[in-house]
Design a protein around this motif. Structure first.
Motif, short mmCIF file in Angstrom:
data_model
loop_
_atom_site.label_atom_id
_atom_site.label_comp_id
_atom_site.label_asym_id
_atom_site.label_seq_id
_atom_site.Cartn_x
_atom_site.Cartn_y
_atom_site.Cartn_z
N ASN A 273 0.84 -1.19 0.00
CA ASN A 273 0.00 0.00 0.00
C ASN A 273 0.88 1.25 0.00
N LEU A 274 1.24 1.68 -1.19
CA LEU A 274 2.18 2.80 -1.33
C LEU A 274 1.59 4.13 -0.86
N PRO A 275 0.32 4.45 -1.20
CA PRO A 275 -0.23 5.71 -0.68
C PRO A 275 -0.24 5.77 0.85
N ALA A 276 -0.55 4.63 1.48
CA ALA A 276 -0.54 4.60 2.96
C ALA A 276 0.88 4.82 3.48
N MET A 277 1.87 4.22 2.79
CA MET A 277 3.27 4.44 3.18
C MET A 277 3.63 5.92 3.07
N LEU A 278 3.19 6.53 1.97
CA LEU A 278 3.52 7.93 1.74
C LEU A 278 2.94 8.82 2.82
N VAL A 279 1.70 8.53 3.21
CA VAL A 279 1.08 9.33 4.27
C VAL A 279 1.86 9.18 5.58
N LYS A 280 2.25 7.94 5.88
CA LYS A 280 3.02 7.72 7.11
C LYS A 280 4.33 8.49 7.07
N ARG A 281 5.00 8.45 5.93
CA ARG A 281 6.27 9.19 5.80
C ARG A 281 6.02 10.69 5.93
N ALA A 282 4.94 11.17 5.32
CA ALA A 282 4.63 12.61 5.38
C ALA A 282 4.42 13.05 6.83
#
Lengths: 344, 87
Positions: A295-304
């Motif tokens: 789940n790349l979008p979820a990863m991106l949100v976590k990183r953000a």
């Protein structure tokens, strides 16, 4: 734990779909309690009406309206909803979000984007540099500004060849006449410069991921397009386990210290990998990766939000992706609100 | 007679219905029951001669006839890039 509220652009799921719906679906799959705010440029963008993916929608001005106008609108939406992350998904809006990322963050609105230098790498004119970072090949290409130049270089590239716009659009030409026609079309729609590119025969495979900004990509997914639409967009696809391709993507992330979403479009011919294009964002098929467990979008949100994410999650090759069309019937009120109030 | 360069063949995932999938290239193929048997034997490293003998015995068909068919099948695999050469 506070509820995450994420703004997503590109919710236009038409025959040439933008990535926003795939991003929204992915976020909902990761956390059913997440609130997704659709950021639309037009009241007819289908995502506005898909309220099981998009909880609330707002009209936003095009980036050409100016940085101030768009920043003010985003901060207004934040004040109304508590939106703490925004994921721009369209190429044309990325320069704006990169420029104002610090200002948005100072108001509690986070992004996770490449910096300006990284973003310039996606420029089709810099393909050679990116290919070098991934240690893979790239097709011969010329940046041209006239049909005279096109006629001059076309024999060297041979036919068929690709005529591409600087940011969008790619057309295959079987002869000079067709190449000239595509050149005019691209210039009329997207302006100069135009890129004439050698066609590499082989299998088209793409890799997507999220770079952490320090040289790692915690999740990578490689796919092969099995069938495409008239726009060249994926209609059916399959996950592949191509070690050399995945290693090339890791080298790209490591050597550029890529930050944020990316897609590498490649052609595989035998043992050779050719880089055709780099996209500094998720593709419209990003939900394919989510469906196979990355789940790349979820990863991106976590990183953000500065949260840690699991490293090196695998996926199974041979998983199939099938797009389909759907209809939605709903009350006119949503459309009315978007037109009159700019939100719904 | 032998099959060289079986690395691609070896990674094929072949199910009981004869659907073969190459996880690296994403390509898929279908073969009939006999084709599946031949493929499975080749994947396990059997030379063409042994494969054709096995099919000949199993289906009670003259070995020369089977050998010709197996050779044709092998040629199709070569065209598809699943094996590299015959000798």
């Amino acid at each position: 734990m506070s509820k995450t509220i994420v703004g997503v652009t590109g919710i236009n799921a038409s025959d040439n779909p933008a990535p926003g719906i795939g991003v929204a679906k992915s976020l909902k799959r990761d956390d059913a309690n997440v609130t997704v705010i659709g950021l639309a440029y037009d009241a007819m963008e289908p995502g506005i009406y898909l309220d099981w993916f998009i909880d609330k929608s707002y009209m936003i001005p095009y980036p050409t309206a100016g940085d101030r106008v768009l920043v003010d609108r985003l901060l207004y939406i934040r004040s109304q909803t508590g939106m703490s992350v925004v994921i721009p998904t369209l190429d044309s809006e990325l320069p704006f979000y990169i420029r104002v990322a610090d200002e948005l963050r100072s108001h509690g609105l986070h992004t996770f984007l490449p910096d300006e230098k990284q973003f310039r790498l996606r420029d089709k004119q810099r393909l050679e540099k990116v290919a070098a970072s991934a240690q893979i090949r790239f097709p011969k290409q010329y940046v041209i500004n006239s049909t005279i130049a096109l006629a001059h270089i076309a024999p060297e590239l041979g036919y068929p060849l690709m005529i591409k716009g600087g940011v969008y659009s790619a057309h295959r030409a079987e002869d000079l006449q067709e190449a000239m026609a595509h050149f005019s079309l691209v210039v009329a729609k997207w302006g100069y410069p135009v890129i004439a590119q050698q066609v590499i025969v082989g299998e088209e495979m793409n890799v997507i991921g999220v770079g952490d900004g320090y040289g790692d990509a915690p999740g990578l997914v490689a796919i092969k397009k099995m069938s495409t639409t008239g726009f060249g967009k994926i209609w059916t696809g399959v996950t592949v386990d191509h070690p050399q391709l995945l290693e090339a993507a890791k080298r790209f992330v490591r050597n550029t210290r890529w930050r944020g979403a990316f897609e590498l479009e490649c052609i595989i011919y035998g043992d050779d990998i050719y880089l055709i294009e780099v996209n500094p964002r998720f593709p419209a098929w990003v939900y394919f990766a989510t469906g196979v467990g990355i789940n790349l979008p979820a990863m991106l949100v976590k990183r953000a939000l500065g949260e840690s994410i699991d490293e090196d999650i695998g996926y199974d090759p041979g998983k199939l992706y099938v797009r389909y069309t759907d209809e939605r019937v709903c009350d006119m009120r949503t459309f009315q609100n978007m037109v009159t109030l700019g939100e719904s | 007679m032998n099959a060289q360069g079986h690395s691609r063949l070896a990674r094929l995932a072949i199910n009981n219905e004869g659907f073969a999938f190459d996880p690296q290239t994403g390509e898929s193929f279908t073969v009939n029951e006999t084709g599946r048997e031949i493929l499975n034997q080749m994947v396990s490293g059997q030379p063409m001669e042994v494969v054709s003998m096995s099919i000949s015995d199993g289906y009670a068909i003259e070995h020369r006839e089977v050998m010709s068919d197996v050779r044709d099948f092998f040629e199709q695999l070569r065209v598809l890039g699943l094996v590299e050469a015959t000798s």
